[in-house]
Scaffold this motif. Structure first.
Motif, mmCIF file in Angstrom:
data_model
loop_
_atom_site.group_PDB
_atom_site.id
_atom_site.type_symbol
_atom_site.label_atom_id
_atom_site.label_comp_id
_atom_site.label_asym_id
_atom_site.label_seq_id
_atom_site.Cartn_x
_atom_site.Cartn_y
_atom_site.Cartn_z
ATOM 1 N N LEU A 16 -14.654 4.882 5.024
ATOM 2 C CA LEU A 16 -13.589 5.788 4.540
ATOM 3 C C LEU A 16 -14.699 7.082 4.288
ATOM 4 N N LEU A 17 -16.293 7.708 3.853
ATOM 5 C CA LEU A 17 -16.917 8.213 4.499
ATOM 6 C C LEU A 17 -16.944 9.130 5.427
ATOM 7 N N GLY A 18 -16.928 8.941 6.696
ATOM 8 C CA GLY A 18 -16.601 8.965 8.306
ATOM 9 C C GLY A 18 -15.184 9.175 7.480
ATOM 10 N N ILE A 19 -14.077 9.157 7.753
ATOM 11 C CA ILE A 19 -12.976 9.467 7.711
ATOM 12 C C ILE A 19 -12.792 10.929 6.871
ATOM 13 N N GLU A 20 -13.296 10.536 5.874
ATOM 14 C CA GLU A 20 -13.085 12.413 4.801
ATOM 15 C C GLU A 20 -14.514 13.029 5.523
ATOM 16 N N LEU A 21 -15.047 13.164 6.250
ATOM 17 C CA LEU A 21 -15.922 14.298 7.156
ATOM 18 C C LEU A 21 -15.346 14.374 7.900
ATOM 19 N N MET A 22 -14.204 13.756 8.611
ATOM 20 C CA MET A 22 -13.378 14.224 9.839
ATOM 21 C C MET A 22 -12.514 15.145 9.176
ATOM 22 N N LEU A 23 -11.607 14.977 8.050
ATOM 23 C CA LEU A 23 -10.874 15.618 7.803
ATOM 24 C C LEU A 23 -11.418 16.752 7.240
ATOM 25 N N ASN A 24 -12.345 16.376 6.625
ATOM 26 C CA ASN A 24 -13.198 17.915 6.020
ATOM 27 C C ASN A 24 -13.527 18.609 7.636
ATOM 28 N N ALA A 25 -13.708 18.593 8.603
ATOM 29 C CA ALA A 25 -13.871 19.320 9.538
ATOM 30 C C ALA A 25 -12.796 19.653 10.084
ATOM 31 N N ALA A 26 -11.773 18.801 10.047
ATOM 32 C CA ALA A 26 -10.512 19.628 10.117
ATOM 33 C C ALA A 26 -10.054 20.238 9.062
ATOM 34 N N VAL B 266 -5.364 23.557 3.914
ATOM 35 C CA VAL B 266 -5.836 23.186 3.699
ATOM 36 C C VAL B 266 -5.575 22.431 2.393
ATOM 37 N N LEU B 267 -5.015 22.857 1.499
ATOM 38 C CA LEU B 267 -5.050 22.594 -0.207
ATOM 39 C C LEU B 267 -4.327 21.432 0.387
ATOM 40 N N PHE B 268 -2.776 21.084 1.125
ATOM 41 C CA PHE B 268 -2.295 19.895 1.141
ATOM 42 C C PHE B 268 -3.457 18.872 2.060
ATOM 43 N N ALA B 269 -4.131 19.604 3.065
ATOM 44 C CA ALA B 269 -4.916 18.005 3.451
ATOM 45 C C ALA B 269 -6.045 17.620 3.096
ATOM 46 N N ILE B 270 -6.026 19.148 1.132
ATOM 47 C CA ILE B 270 -7.077 18.102 0.529
ATOM 48 C C ILE B 270 -6.211 17.017 -0.387
ATOM 49 N N ALA B 271 -5.080 17.226 -0.651
ATOM 50 C CA ALA B 271 -4.395 16.487 -1.758
ATOM 51 C C ALA B 271 -3.855 15.232 -1.208
ATOM 52 N N VAL B 272 -3.708 15.497 0.095
ATOM 53 C CA VAL B 272 -3.699 14.245 1.250
ATOM 54 C C VAL B 272 -4.653 13.090 1.567
ATOM 55 N N ALA B 273 -6.715 14.088 1.607
ATOM 56 C CA ALA B 273 -6.920 13.365 1.316
ATOM 57 C C ALA B 273 -7.887 12.109 0.140
ATOM 58 N N ALA B 274 -7.657 13.322 -0.918
ATOM 59 C CA ALA B 274 -6.879 13.064 -2.372
ATOM 60 C C ALA B 274 -6.632 11.060 -2.757
ATOM 61 N N ALA B 275 -5.571 11.520 -1.867
ATOM 62 C CA ALA B 275 -4.668 10.448 -1.870
ATOM 63 C C ALA B 275 -5.249 9.640 -1.284
ATOM 64 N N ALA C 53 -8.038 9.131 -0.338
ATOM 65 C CA ALA C 53 -9.612 7.672 -1.281
ATOM 66 C C ALA C 53 -9.249 7.171 -2.143
ATOM 67 N N ALA C 54 -8.113 8.374 -2.810
ATOM 68 C CA ALA C 54 -7.714 6.978 -3.777
ATOM 69 C C ALA C 54 -6.943 5.361 -3.459
ATOM 70 N N VAL C 55 -6.414 5.590 -2.839
ATOM 71 C CA VAL C 55 -6.251 4.286 -2.521
ATOM 72 C C VAL C 55 -7.022 3.265 -1.614
ATOM 73 N N GLY C 56 -8.051 4.105 -0.684
ATOM 74 C CA GLY C 56 -8.860 3.737 -0.043
ATOM 75 C C GLY C 56 -9.827 2.256 -1.126
ATOM 76 N N PHE C 57 -10.090 3.476 -1.630
ATOM 77 C CA PHE C 57 -11.353 2.800 -3.091
ATOM 78 C C PHE C 57 -10.411 1.819 -3.275
ATOM 79 N N ALA C 58 -9.150 1.655 -3.720
ATOM 80 C CA ALA C 58 -8.610 1.076 -4.728
ATOM 81 C C ALA C 58 -8.691 -1.035 -3.706
ATOM 82 N N LEU C 59 -8.235 -0.212 -2.684
ATOM 83 C CA LEU C 59 -8.177 -1.583 -2.153
ATOM 84 C C LEU C 59 -9.534 -2.179 -1.621
ATOM 85 N N VAL C 60 -10.840 -0.992 -1.198
ATOM 86 C CA VAL C 60 -12.315 -1.848 -1.309
ATOM 87 C C VAL C 60 -12.663 -2.853 -2.326
#
Length: 103
Positions: A32-42, A65-74, A76-83
């Motif tokens: 999940l951290l790798g995926i977040e790093l890819m989103l930050n590169a975008a 970028v603001l929409f992408a950050i909102a999607v990334a936060a959502a 991350a929240a769902v991903g960590f809840a599943l973890v």
């Protein structure tokens, strides 16, 4: 080398590090951290093309970028809840052991 090329080079480096982290790890949190790093590169690409584009005063890149950050936060929240749910059930966060959750 122009500033746009430097930003794109940094973005491609971040994206490749995130891709390597997402594909090479078996720990779900590190994937999940790798995926977040890819989103930050975008996001860096959005800002670079907005800043060095023909009309940098429009602010369209910042809105993307603001929409992408909102999607990334959502994500991350769902991903960590599943973890956390898998960890409670399996007592592990390894991806190979989560494969047994298939129907």
């Amino acid at each position: 080398m122009s500033p746009l090329q430097l930003c794109l080079l940094l973005s491609s480096l971040l994206f490749s590090l995130g891709l390597l982290g997402a594909l090479a790890r078996s720990n779900t949190i590190l994937v999940l951290l790798g995926i977040e790093l890819m989103l930050n590169a975008a996001n860096l690409n959005f800002i670079a093309f907005w800043r060095y584009g023909p009309h940098p005063s429009a602010g369209i890149g910042v809105i993307f970028v603001l929409f992408a950050i909102a999607v990334a936060a959502a994500e991350a929240a769902v991903g960590f809840a599943l973890v956390i749910a898998v960890h409670r059930h399996r007592k592990s966060v390894r991806l190979q052991e989560a494969n047994s959750l298939k129907g």
